[in-house]
Design a protein around this motif. Structure first.
Motif, short mmCIF file in Angstrom:
data_model
loop_
_atom_site.label_atom_id
_atom_site.label_comp_id
_atom_site.label_asym_id
_atom_site.label_seq_id
_atom_site.Cartn_x
_atom_site.Cartn_y
_atom_site.Cartn_z
N GLU A 1 77.85 -68.48 33.20
CA GLU A 1 76.93 -67.80 34.10
C GLU A 1 76.62 -68.70 35.30
OE1 GLU A 1 73.57 -66.87 31.67
OE2 GLU A 1 74.63 -65.32 30.53
N VAL A 2 76.57 -68.09 36.47
CA VAL A 2 76.37 -68.84 37.71
C VAL A 2 75.22 -68.24 38.50
CG1 VAL A 2 77.40 -69.55 39.91
CG2 VAL A 2 78.80 -69.50 37.83
N GLN A 3 74.30 -69.10 38.90
CA GLN A 3 73.22 -68.69 39.80
C GLN A 3 73.48 -69.34 41.15
OE1 GLN A 3 69.24 -69.47 38.41
NE2 GLN A 3 68.28 -68.74 40.28
N ARG A 4 73.84 -68.54 42.13
CA ARG A 4 74.16 -69.05 43.46
C ARG A 4 72.90 -69.50 44.18
NH1 ARG A 4 79.47 -67.05 44.36
NH2 ARG A 4 80.00 -65.35 42.93
N SER B 1 75.42 -74.40 43.32
CA SER B 1 75.17 -73.32 42.37
C SER B 1 74.80 -73.93 41.01
CB SER B 1 76.40 -72.43 42.21
OG SER B 1 76.71 -71.77 43.42
N LYS B 2 74.04 -73.19 40.20
CA LYS B 2 73.64 -73.65 38.88
C LYS B 2 74.47 -72.92 37.82
CE LYS B 2 68.94 -74.77 40.34
NZ LYS B 2 67.49 -74.48 40.15
N THR C 1 75.54 -72.34 33.75
CA THR C 1 75.20 -72.46 32.33
C THR C 1 76.29 -71.76 31.51
OG1 THR C 1 73.83 -70.46 32.47
CG2 THR C 1 72.71 -72.59 32.65
N THR D 1 68.73 -64.38 40.25
CA THR D 1 69.29 -64.20 38.91
C THR D 1 70.71 -64.75 38.84
OG1 THR D 1 70.11 -61.99 39.48
CG2 THR D 1 67.90 -62.13 38.50
N SER D 2 71.17 -64.92 37.60
CA SER D 2 72.53 -65.41 37.37
C SER D 2 73.48 -64.24 37.18
CB SER D 2 72.57 -66.32 36.13
OG SER D 2 71.74 -67.44 36.30
N GLU D 3 74.76 -64.46 37.41
CA GLU D 3 75.80 -63.47 37.13
C GLU D 3 76.89 -64.12 36.29
OE1 GLU D 3 78.22 -62.21 40.48
OE2 GLU D 3 77.49 -63.89 41.66
N THR D 4 77.51 -63.34 35.42
CA THR D 4 78.58 -63.86 34.57
C THR D 4 79.90 -63.78 35.33
OG1 THR D 4 77.42 -63.12 32.58
CG2 THR D 4 79.75 -63.63 32.36
N GLN E 1 71.54 -76.39 32.37
CA GLN E 1 72.11 -76.05 33.68
C GLN E 1 72.78 -77.26 34.30
OE1 GLN E 1 69.03 -74.34 36.17
NE2 GLN E 1 69.74 -72.28 35.71
#
Length: 315
Positions: free
Chosen positions: A120-123, A66-67, A69, A128-131, A86
């Motif tokens: 914030e993580v982008q799976r 996962s990425k 930020t 898109t990313s989610e907090t 990231q």
């Protein structure tokens, strides 16, 4: 058909994760989900606040590769934010950033500013990313800013905005779904922002939780009445049996009501709808998506309640 399982003892509602058979733990208050390490320095000559993001430790990795930020704001300015580079997750529970943020700020504003951050993580394969985590630290607290010197800061991460923003009627809830047992769990906690005409008046309130199928109410449950408090804490949960195939047409409406005399209906103070994008928006949609996409995990969120409207706004 959706059927209700009933209400459990609030004192047993103490875990931040669900397994396939039990729901127990240590406190109704949400414990930290990790720690973030930073260094803070204010330069009086250039009137800039320097925040060095060092690392995140002990947090639950959403998924390897996962990425991640980190987004920072300097409240009360909610419009401007700075975002870190990231970092891609591995099996390690520590992420090293060593990233530098700079904010321009008049020295007279130091005591009125708060560092507010989101992880914030982008799976993998997600667009898109989610907090997933939040943290906050007032600059005027604990003599955080020393003249032209760097101060180390270690803050807790939470899976909800642990300190709600001012303004509006707010209710803190949690949501979880266990697909193994087809169990949907809704819990209600603190409420803030109740307005009354007489500042000395303390009102009685309760929460009404309605389970909906295709926007039709199929089950209703009420909390106990919180007496004479304009900042009530309910600390109650409700469980419903919802089969996996029913999830797309299911939503939950949570209403805060003022308790009236026996002959009168309760006056609705505000509500939030929690569900998919077919039924909800804002914080209600956010909480639903995170709970359904992360089975057996508790998702805590502060909702801003709306007066008789079917949608909520996120804070």
């Amino acid at each position: 058909m959706i059927t209700e399982l009933g209400e459990l003892n609030p004192s047993l509602y103490r875990s931040v994760s669900l397994d396939s058979t039990d729901f127990s733990g240590c406190s109704t208050d949400e414990p930290p989900s990790g720690k973030i390490f930073m260094k803070v320095k204010y330069c009086y000559e250039s009137e800039t606040l320097q925040v060095i993001l060092s690392k995140i430790k002990h947090f639950r990795i959403p998924r390897p590769s996962s990425k991640v930020t980190v987004r920072l704001r300097l409240l009360p300015d909610t419009r401007r934010s700075l975002i870190s580079k990231q970092i891609t997750t591995t099996d390690e529970t520590t992420l090293v950033f060593n990233y530098n943020f700079l904010f321009h700020m008049n020295k007279a504003e130091i005591d009125n500013r708060t560092i507010s951050g989101e992880v914030e993580v982008q799976r993998p394969k997600a667009k898109t990313s989610e907090t997933l985590y939040w943290f906050q630290k007032p600059l005027g607290e604990d003599e955080l800013i020393a003249r032209d010197s760097m101060t180390s800061v270690r803050l807790d991460l939470y899976t909800s905005k642990h300190i709600p923003l001012p303004g509006g009627l707010k209710l803190r809830t949690s949501l979880s779904y266990n697909p193994d047992h087809a169990r949907l769990t809704v819990a209600v906690f603190q409420c803030q922002g109740i307005e009354v005409e007489d500042p000395k008046e303390q009102i009685d309130t309760y929460v009404k939780v309605m389970l909906n199928e295709n926007m039709k109410v199929v089950k209703t449950k009420k909390s106990e009445v919180s007496k004479k408090s304009n900042s009530p804490s309910f600390d109650q949960r409700f469980e419903f049996k919802v089969e996996n195939e029913q999830i797309p047409i299911t939503s939950v409406t949570v209403q805060l009501k003022q308790n009236k005399k026996m002959s009168q209906k309760g006056k609705m103070l505000g509500q939030v709808v929690i569900g998919s994008k077919m039924f909800a928006r804002g914080s209600g949609l956010n909480q639903w998506d995170r709970a359904i996409n992360n089975p057996k995990e508790l998702v805590f969120i502060w909702h801003t309640l709306t007066p008789g409207c079917s949608h909520s706004s996120s804070i």
